[in-house]
Design a protein around this motif. Structure first.
Motif, short mmCIF file in Angstrom:
data_model
loop_
_atom_site.label_atom_id
_atom_site.label_comp_id
_atom_site.label_asym_id
_atom_site.label_seq_id
_atom_site.Cartn_x
_atom_site.Cartn_y
_atom_site.Cartn_z
N THR A 22 40.42 20.83 115.08
CA THR A 22 41.17 20.94 113.72
C THR A 22 40.36 20.84 112.76
OG1 THR A 22 41.45 18.59 114.10
CG2 THR A 22 42.92 19.82 115.03
N ASP A 37 51.69 9.45 112.92
CA ASP A 37 51.54 10.78 113.40
C ASP A 37 51.63 11.00 115.10
OD1 ASP A 37 48.39 10.99 114.40
OD2 ASP A 37 48.47 10.01 112.50
N SER A 39 50.88 13.94 118.02
CA SER A 39 50.49 15.23 118.42
C SER A 39 50.30 15.56 119.82
CB SER A 39 49.12 15.45 117.68
OG SER A 39 48.10 14.60 118.40
N THR A 40 50.60 16.80 120.18
CA THR A 40 50.11 17.30 121.68
C THR A 40 49.64 18.65 121.52
OG1 THR A 40 51.20 17.39 123.95
CG2 THR A 40 52.56 18.24 122.05
N GLY A 41 49.63 18.91 122.69
CA GLY A 41 49.07 20.52 122.88
C GLY A 41 48.52 20.74 124.40
N HIS A 234 43.33 26.23 111.61
CA HIS A 234 44.41 25.07 111.53
C HIS A 234 45.26 25.34 110.29
CE1 HIS A 234 45.61 21.01 109.96
NE2 HIS A 234 46.00 20.83 111.34
N SER A 242 51.94 20.55 111.53
CA SER A 242 50.61 21.28 111.50
C SER A 242 50.46 21.97 112.85
CB SER A 242 49.34 20.24 111.34
OG SER A 242 49.22 19.43 112.48
N THR A 263 47.13 22.96 119.58
CA THR A 263 47.71 21.64 118.91
C THR A 263 48.74 22.00 118.16
OG1 THR A 263 45.95 21.52 117.32
CG2 THR A 263 45.27 20.78 119.41
N LEU A 264 49.51 20.59 118.26
CA LEU A 264 50.79 20.65 117.55
C LEU A 264 50.83 19.21 117.01
CD1 LEU A 264 53.28 22.33 116.24
CD2 LEU A 264 54.66 21.51 118.13
N GLY A 265 51.03 18.95 115.53
CA GLY A 265 51.26 17.75 115.02
C GLY A 265 52.26 17.43 114.10
N LYS A 267 53.47 14.50 111.31
CA LYS A 267 53.30 13.25 110.45
C LYS A 267 54.37 12.68 109.54
CE LYS A 267 50.91 16.05 106.84
NZ LYS A 267 49.40 16.31 106.27
#
Length: 270
Positions: A22, A37, A39-41, A234, A242, A263-265, A267
């Motif tokens: 990222t 925050d 996140s996963t992916g 990113h 994100s 990745t997907l985040g 916050k």
């Protein structure tokens, strides 16, 4: 600290050098109000990792973190799936551990899946003028199944530091990690170093691209070290979301031939 360095894997179960790239965002946010925050992916790696047999690894990590001022703490638990010979132990995590071959197990190719090892981390932004710098520590707790070959059954610990220097649209960065690995039954692992260096390019708005080189010393003295090229894109999608995509190519026998993921985040809190 909201300074995200490309590696790391994700990490990476993949070694530390393989953590998701990222792109870094210049500057640090030292607001005393907490920011949370999640996140996963999906992370994928394919190669023989020096074993002579193809190993496919898929990880879906779930990460939660909180940042307060200059301090950030986080926890990550992945679901992992490995297709490889049954004698291959394929831990998935960011501490730079190798693929291990256990001669007491059969070499029949199998697919196994389940929860991986729990990782806990903490980082602190240093009050240094003109650069962005931080120190960090992490622990991998052995929650993955040893019988399935998804983990070593031992705790591992690491310490490290990262530094970057925003220069207009380009931000060079570098980082180093020292890993103290627990010795699984039948193996003697040495303490090892890993590191990465590269640059992020701001593309406009919140979008950025990153390209770098990553290296991880093999904790097995006779094993091949991991060297690879990593890159990624990113961007923020709205105020709180994100999205990142990344890939890697191996430069040594100890690295995966190819890797990549998304990745997907999210916050919130400020």
């Amino acid at each position: 600290m909201r300074y995200a360095f490309a590696l790391a894997a994700v990490l990476c179960a993949s070694p530390a050098l393989a953590q998701q790239p990222t792109a870094p965002a210049p500057g640090s946010n030292h607001d005393a109000r907490p920011q949370f925050d999640i996140s996963t992916g999906v992370d994928f790696e394919r190669g023989d990792f020096g074993t002579g047999a193809q190993v496919d690894k898929i990880a879906i990590p779930l990460t939660a973190g909180v940042s307060i001022g200059s301090v950030r703490v986080s926890a990550q638990l992945p679901w992992v799936r490995v297709t490889a010979p049954a004698n291959v132990i394929a831990p998935t995590g960011p501490l730079g551990l190798p693929i291990l071959v256990d001669p007491t197990r059969p070499a029949t190719r199998t697919t196994r899946q389940g929860l991986g090892d729990l990782r806990l981390g903490a980082a602190y932004d240093l009050p240094v003028q003109g650069i962005v710098a931080s120190v960090r520590a992490a622990a991998k707790l052995p929650t993955a199944s040893v019988d399935k070959g998804l983990g070593t059954g031992k705790a591992d610990y690491s310490v490290g530091a990262d530094v970057a220097k925003p220069l207009g649209a380009v931000t060079p960065y570098a980082g180093v990690t020292y890993t103290m690995a627990g010795d699984p039954e039948g193996f003697q692992l040495r303490n090892s170093f890993s590191g990465q260096a590269g640059a992020a390019l701001r593309l406009g708005g919140s979008a950025s691209a990153q390209l770098g080189y990553a290296y991880a010393q093999n904790p097995i003295e006779a094993g091949e070290d991991d060297q690879r090229i990593v890159g990624g894109l990113h961007a923020d999608v709205g105020r709180s979301l994100s999205l990142g995509v990344y890939g890697s190519g191996g430069l040594s026998a100890g690295a995966p031939r190819l890797g990549g993921g998304v990745t997907l985040g999210l916050k919130f809190g400020r």
